[in-house]
Design a protein around this motif. Structure first.
Motif, PDB file in Angstrom:
ATOM      1  N   HIS A   1      36.251  49.817  30.029  1.00  0.00           N
ATOM      2  CA  HIS A   1      35.821  48.546  30.628  1.00  0.00           C
ATOM      3  C   HIS A   1      34.534  48.683  31.440  1.00  0.00           C
ATOM      4  O   HIS A   1      33.570  47.942  31.202  1.00  0.00           O
ATOM      5  N   GLN A   2      34.504  49.610  32.362  1.00  0.00           N
ATOM      6  CA  GLN A   2      33.318  49.758  33.220  1.00  0.00           C
ATOM      7  C   GLN A   2      32.085  50.108  32.398  1.00  0.00           C
ATOM      8  O   GLN A   2      31.008  49.554  32.607  1.00  0.00           O
ATOM      9  N   ARG A   3      32.251  51.043  31.474  1.00  0.00           N
ATOM     10  CA  ARG A   3      31.123  51.464  30.638  1.00  0.00           C
ATOM     11  C   ARG A   3      30.657  50.306  29.748  1.00  0.00           C
ATOM     12  O   ARG A   3      29.463  50.115  29.567  1.00  0.00           O
ATOM     13  N   SER A   4      31.591  49.536  29.211  1.00  0.00           N
ATOM     14  CA  SER A   4      31.229  48.380  28.378  1.00  0.00           C
ATOM     15  C   SER A   4      30.412  47.369  29.176  1.00  0.00           C
ATOM     16  O   SER A   4      29.410  46.845  28.692  1.00  0.00           O
ATOM     17  N   GLN A   5      30.851  47.112  30.392  1.00  0.00           N
ATOM     18  CA  GLN A   5      30.126  46.146  31.226  1.00  0.00           C
ATOM     19  C   GLN A   5      28.708  46.625  31.513  1.00  0.00           C
ATOM     20  O   GLN A   5      27.757  45.847  31.430  1.00  0.00           O
ATOM     21  N   GLY A   6      28.575  47.899  31.851  1.00  0.00           N
ATOM     22  CA  GLY A   6      27.247  48.446  32.131  1.00  0.00           C
ATOM     23  C   GLY A   6      26.348  48.424  30.909  1.00  0.00           C
ATOM     24  O   GLY A   6      25.167  48.059  30.990  1.00  0.00           O
ATOM     25  N   LEU A   7      26.897  48.802  29.774  1.00  0.00           N
ATOM     26  CA  LEU A   7      26.121  48.827  28.540  1.00  0.00           C
ATOM     27  C   LEU A   7      25.735  47.417  28.107  1.00  0.00           C
ATOM     28  O   LEU A   7      24.595  47.178  27.693  1.00  0.00           O
ATOM     29  N   PHE A   8      26.662  46.472  28.231  1.00  0.00           N
ATOM     30  CA  PHE A   8      26.355  45.084  27.884  1.00  0.00           C
ATOM     31  C   PHE A   8      25.215  44.570  28.767  1.00  0.00           C
ATOM     32  O   PHE A   8      24.285  43.922  28.276  1.00  0.00           O
ATOM     33  N   ALA A   9      25.290  44.860  30.054  1.00  0.00           N
ATOM     34  CA  ALA A   9      24.223  44.429  30.972  1.00  0.00           C
ATOM     35  C   ALA A   9      22.896  45.080  30.585  1.00  0.00           C
ATOM     36  O   ALA A   9      21.857  44.407  30.550  1.00  0.00           O
ATOM     37  N   ASP A  10      22.914  46.368  30.276  1.00  0.00           N
ATOM     38  CA  ASP A  10      21.679  47.060  29.878  1.00  0.00           C
ATOM     39  C   ASP A  10      21.083  46.469  28.608  1.00  0.00           C
ATOM     40  O   ASP A  10      19.870  46.286  28.503  1.00  0.00           O
ATOM     41  N   LEU A  11      21.940  46.198  27.649  1.00  0.00           N
ATOM     42  CA  LEU A  11      21.457  45.736  26.339  1.00  0.00           C
ATOM     43  C   LEU A  11      21.106  44.251  26.311  1.00  0.00           C
ATOM     44  O   LEU A  11      20.178  43.843  25.619  1.00  0.00           O
TER      45      LEU A  11
END
Length: 150
Positions: A21-31
């Motif tokens: 979850h945390q990694r997905s949120q960070g990656l989504f924000a980055d992308l």
């Protein structure tokens, strides 16, 4: 950059209990932050797998999905890719797999096989895939020159 989204990535993005979850949120924000021109590319079977009964039972998760979708649509950064050209081949590959020796059997879902066919297609404008299932897509990404984001 056009980034294809895998079901595991989307599930992790909206399910607070998911280990990614945390990694997905960070990656989504980055992308897909508003300052990036990146486009999210979604193959329909990915949605069938990720927008599941489990996700829609939690109102907050479907609300978050709708918020993100509408933002991407309003900025023309969400593209749905038709899977029709890949369905028959993907199903045939599932059936062919059962003929392999058990030690070589690859237990990929039909959804993953459709996505692999999309990634292997040189005519599809995709630069990479957001996934946490690297082993399912690493070989096809390597051959097709597509990046993996995780």
């Amino acid at each position: 950059m056009n980034v294809c989204l895998d079901a595991g990535f989307l599930i992790g993005l909206y399910d607070e209990r998911d280990p990614h979850h945390q990694r997905s949120q960070g990656l989504f924000a980055d992308l897909f932050d508003t300052s990036t021109p990146n486009v999210a590319v979604v193959v329909w079977p990915i949605l069938y797998e990720s927008v599941s009964t489990r996700l829609v039972r939690h109102r907050g998760q479907i609300v978050a999905l709708e918020r993100d979708w509408r933002r991407l649509v309003s900025t023309r950064r969400l593209e749905f890719l038709d899977d029709v050209p890949y369905r028959d081949e993907a199903l045939e590959l599932c059936f062919q797999e059962i003929g392999r020796p058990p030690r070589n059997y690859r237990d990929l879902s039909l959804t993953d096989r459709v996505l692999r066919s999309v990634l292997a297609d040189p005519d599809v404008r995709i630069d990479g895939i957001a996934t946490f299932n690297e082993a399912d897509f690493a070989d096809v990404c390597r051959v097709s020159g597509r990046a993996m984001f995780n």
